[in-house]
Design a protein around this motif. Structure first.
Motif, PDB file in Angstrom:
ATOM      1  N   ARG A   7       0.851  -1.190   0.000  1.00 29.49           N
ATOM      2  CA  ARG A   7       0.000   0.000   0.000  1.00 29.49           C
ATOM      3  C   ARG A   7       0.882   1.232   0.000  1.00 29.49           C
ATOM      4  O   ARG A   7       1.915   1.264   0.660  1.00 29.49           O
ATOM      5  CB  ARG A   7      -0.875   0.024   1.243  1.00 29.49           C
ATOM      6  CG  ARG A   7      -1.801  -1.147   1.375  1.00 29.49           C
ATOM      7  CD  ARG A   7      -2.563  -1.071   2.702  1.00 29.49           C
ATOM      8  NE  ARG A   7      -3.258  -2.310   2.961  1.00 29.49           N
ATOM      9  CZ  ARG A   7      -2.826  -3.252   3.785  1.00 29.49           C
ATOM     10  NH1 ARG A   7      -1.706  -3.094   4.441  1.00 29.49           N
ATOM     11  NH2 ARG A   7      -3.529  -4.345   3.959  1.00 29.49           N
ATOM     12  N   SER A   8       0.455   2.253  -0.737  1.00 28.03           N
ATOM     13  CA  SER A   8       1.198   3.506  -0.730  1.00 28.03           C
ATOM     14  C   SER A   8       0.229   4.660  -0.968  1.00 28.03           C
ATOM     15  O   SER A   8      -0.924   4.458  -1.333  1.00 28.03           O
ATOM     16  CB  SER A   8       2.299   3.498  -1.794  1.00 28.03           C
ATOM     17  OG  SER A   8       1.742   3.371  -3.081  1.00 28.03           O
ATOM     18  N   ASN A  23      -3.693  10.364  -3.648  1.00 29.18           N
ATOM     19  CA  ASN A  23      -3.986   9.116  -4.357  1.00 29.18           C
ATOM     20  C   ASN A  23      -3.471   7.955  -3.520  1.00 29.18           C
ATOM     21  O   ASN A  23      -2.349   7.995  -3.012  1.00 29.18           O
ATOM     22  CB  ASN A  23      -3.309   9.078  -5.728  1.00 29.18           C
ATOM     23  CG  ASN A  23      -4.027   9.901  -6.755  1.00 29.18           C
ATOM     24  OD1 ASN A  23      -5.217  10.167  -6.628  1.00 29.18           O
ATOM     25  ND2 ASN A  23      -3.320  10.308  -7.787  1.00 29.18           N
ATOM     26  N   PHE A  24      -4.301   6.928  -3.399  1.00 34.56           N
ATOM     27  CA  PHE A  24      -3.939   5.731  -2.653  1.00 34.56           C
ATOM     28  C   PHE A  24      -3.709   4.600  -3.647  1.00 34.56           C
ATOM     29  O   PHE A  24      -4.493   4.425  -4.577  1.00 34.56           O
ATOM     30  CB  PHE A  24      -5.048   5.360  -1.668  1.00 34.56           C
ATOM     31  CG  PHE A  24      -5.304   6.420  -0.645  1.00 34.56           C
ATOM     32  CD1 PHE A  24      -4.523   6.481   0.501  1.00 34.56           C
ATOM     33  CD2 PHE A  24      -6.291   7.369  -0.830  1.00 34.56           C
ATOM     34  CE1 PHE A  24      -4.741   7.473   1.439  1.00 34.56           C
ATOM     35  CE2 PHE A  24      -6.521   8.357   0.104  1.00 34.56           C
ATOM     36  CZ  PHE A  24      -5.744   8.413   1.249  1.00 34.56           C
ATOM     37  N   SER A  25      -2.644   3.858  -3.456  1.00 38.01           N
ATOM     38  CA  SER A  25      -2.298   2.756  -4.360  1.00 38.01           C
ATOM     39  C   SER A  25      -2.262   1.436  -3.613  1.00 38.01           C
ATOM     40  O   SER A  25      -1.887   1.373  -2.445  1.00 38.01           O
ATOM     41  CB  SER A  25      -0.935   3.007  -5.010  1.00 38.01           C
ATOM     42  OG  SER A  25      -0.988   4.157  -5.812  1.00 38.01           O
ATOM     43  N   PHE A  26      -2.637   0.416  -4.331  1.00 42.30           N
ATOM     44  CA  PHE A  26      -2.700  -0.947  -3.805  1.00 42.30           C
ATOM     45  C   PHE A  26      -2.079  -1.853  -4.864  1.00 42.30           C
ATOM     46  O   PHE A  26      -2.439  -1.783  -6.034  1.00 42.30           O
ATOM     47  CB  PHE A  26      -4.175  -1.287  -3.568  1.00 42.30           C
ATOM     48  CG  PHE A  26      -4.497  -2.747  -3.478  1.00 42.30           C
ATOM     49  CD1 PHE A  26      -4.169  -3.473  -2.359  1.00 42.30           C
ATOM     50  CD2 PHE A  26      -5.165  -3.384  -4.509  1.00 42.30           C
ATOM     51  CE1 PHE A  26      -4.493  -4.811  -2.267  1.00 42.30           C
ATOM     52  CE2 PHE A  26      -5.498  -4.721  -4.418  1.00 42.30           C
ATOM     53  CZ  PHE A  26      -5.161  -5.432  -3.296  1.00 42.30           C
ATOM     54  N   ALA A  27      -1.126  -2.668  -4.466  1.00 42.33           N
ATOM     55  CA  ALA A  27      -0.526  -3.651  -5.368  1.00 42.33           C
ATOM     56  C   ALA A  27      -0.505  -4.989  -4.646  1.00 42.33           C
ATOM     57  O   ALA A  27      -0.305  -5.043  -3.426  1.00 42.33           O
ATOM     58  CB  ALA A  27       0.886  -3.235  -5.763  1.00 42.33           C
ATOM     59  N   SER A  73      -2.218  -4.042  -9.695  1.00 40.90           N
ATOM     60  CA  SER A  73      -2.190  -2.792  -8.929  1.00 40.90           C
ATOM     61  C   SER A  73      -3.274  -1.852  -9.420  1.00 40.90           C
ATOM     62  O   SER A  73      -3.738  -1.948 -10.560  1.00 40.90           O
ATOM     63  CB  SER A  73      -0.825  -2.119  -9.040  1.00 40.90           C
ATOM     64  OG  SER A  73      -0.588  -1.714 -10.367  1.00 40.90           O
ATOM     65  N   ASP A  74      -3.677  -0.945  -8.541  1.00 41.66           N
ATOM     66  CA  ASP A  74      -4.664   0.073  -8.876  1.00 41.66           C
ATOM     67  C   ASP A  74      -4.420   1.273  -7.977  1.00 41.66           C
ATOM     68  O   ASP A  74      -3.896   1.139  -6.869  1.00 41.66           O
ATOM     69  CB  ASP A  74      -6.082  -0.455  -8.687  1.00 41.66           C
ATOM     70  CG  ASP A  74      -7.132   0.393  -9.416  1.00 41.66           C
ATOM     71  OD1 ASP A  74      -6.755   1.345 -10.133  1.00 41.66           O
ATOM     72  OD2 ASP A  74      -8.324   0.101  -9.260  1.00 41.66           O
ATOM     73  N   THR A  75      -4.801   2.452  -8.455  1.00 39.67           N
ATOM     74  CA  THR A  75      -4.663   3.696  -7.703  1.00 39.67           C
ATOM     75  C   THR A  75      -6.001   4.408  -7.709  1.00 39.67           C
ATOM     76  O   THR A  75      -6.652   4.487  -8.755  1.00 39.67           O
ATOM     77  CB  THR A  75      -3.584   4.595  -8.339  1.00 39.67           C
ATOM     78  OG1 THR A  75      -2.341   3.887  -8.318  1.00 39.67           O
ATOM     79  CG2 THR A  75      -3.431   5.902  -7.595  1.00 39.67           C
ATOM     80  N   GLU A  81     -12.931   2.776  -1.627  1.00 39.52           N
ATOM     81  CA  GLU A  81     -13.028   1.911  -2.805  1.00 39.52           C
ATOM     82  C   GLU A  81     -11.836   0.968  -2.885  1.00 39.52           C
ATOM     83  O   GLU A  81     -11.979  -0.205  -3.224  1.00 39.52           O
ATOM     84  CB  GLU A  81     -13.091   2.745  -4.084  1.00 39.52           C
ATOM     85  CG  GLU A  81     -14.377   3.483  -4.300  1.00 39.52           C
ATOM     86  CD  GLU A  81     -14.351   4.344  -5.542  1.00 39.52           C
ATOM     87  OE1 GLU A  81     -13.390   4.254  -6.339  1.00 39.52           O
ATOM     88  OE2 GLU A  81     -15.307   5.122  -5.726  1.00 39.52           O
ATOM     89  N   LEU A  82     -10.675   1.485  -2.568  1.00 40.54           N
ATOM     90  CA  LEU A  82      -9.469   0.664  -2.640  1.00 40.54           C
ATOM     91  C   LEU A  82      -9.476  -0.423  -1.564  1.00 40.54           C
ATOM     92  O   LEU A  82      -9.109  -1.567  -1.828  1.00 40.54           O
ATOM     93  CB  LEU A  82      -8.231   1.550  -2.501  1.00 40.54           C
ATOM     94  CG  LEU A  82      -6.966   1.039  -3.177  1.00 40.54           C
ATOM     95  CD1 LEU A  82      -7.184   0.769  -4.654  1.00 40.54           C
ATOM     96  CD2 LEU A  82      -5.844   2.022  -2.996  1.00 40.54           C
TER      97      LEU A  82
END
Length: 114
Positions: A7-8, A23-27, A73-75, A81-82
């Motif tokens: 997570r970032s 922006n939140f990122s998930f991989a 991954s998605d941002t 939502e993430l």
């Protein structure tokens, strides 16, 4: 089976340097053992649906187990939502593992102590 999640977050700046939020990122990526690999291939579980969702870019996607194996991954600007997507990935991976184990028990006998 081992699911790795990263997570970032990053501040989003506008064209003229103004703050536009975060922006939140998930991989994530799942690793399977050789025994699990055999079961997943035998029962065609690579195409097992994990989540149907709309990406941050507004594109509709059907996420499958094989996508998680390759790395996904998605941002998003919406952390909710993430997190919802992350939960679906976790539940979907658990489901694939359970299905593989359950299907491997058919064709044999099991004795259960009650």
């Amino acid at each position: 089976m081992k699911l790795t999640i990263n997570r970032s977050q990053a501040s989003q700046k506008g064209v003229f340097g103004g703050d536009k939020g975060v922006n939140f990122s998930f991989a994530c990526k799942v690793e399977v053992s050789e025994e699990e690999r055999v079961l997943i291939e035998r029962y065609g579980l690579g195409v097992h649906p994990i989540a149907a969702y709309t990406s941050g870019a507004g594109k509709s996607l059907d996420l499958r187990f094989r996508d998680i194996e390759k790395g996904f991954s998605d941002t998003r600007q919406s952390l909710g939502e993430l997190l919802e997507l992350e939960q679906k990935v976790l539940e979907g991976c658990r489901e694939v593992k359970g299905l593989a184990q359950l299907r491997s028990t058919y064709g044999g006998e099991e004795t259960i102590e009650i």
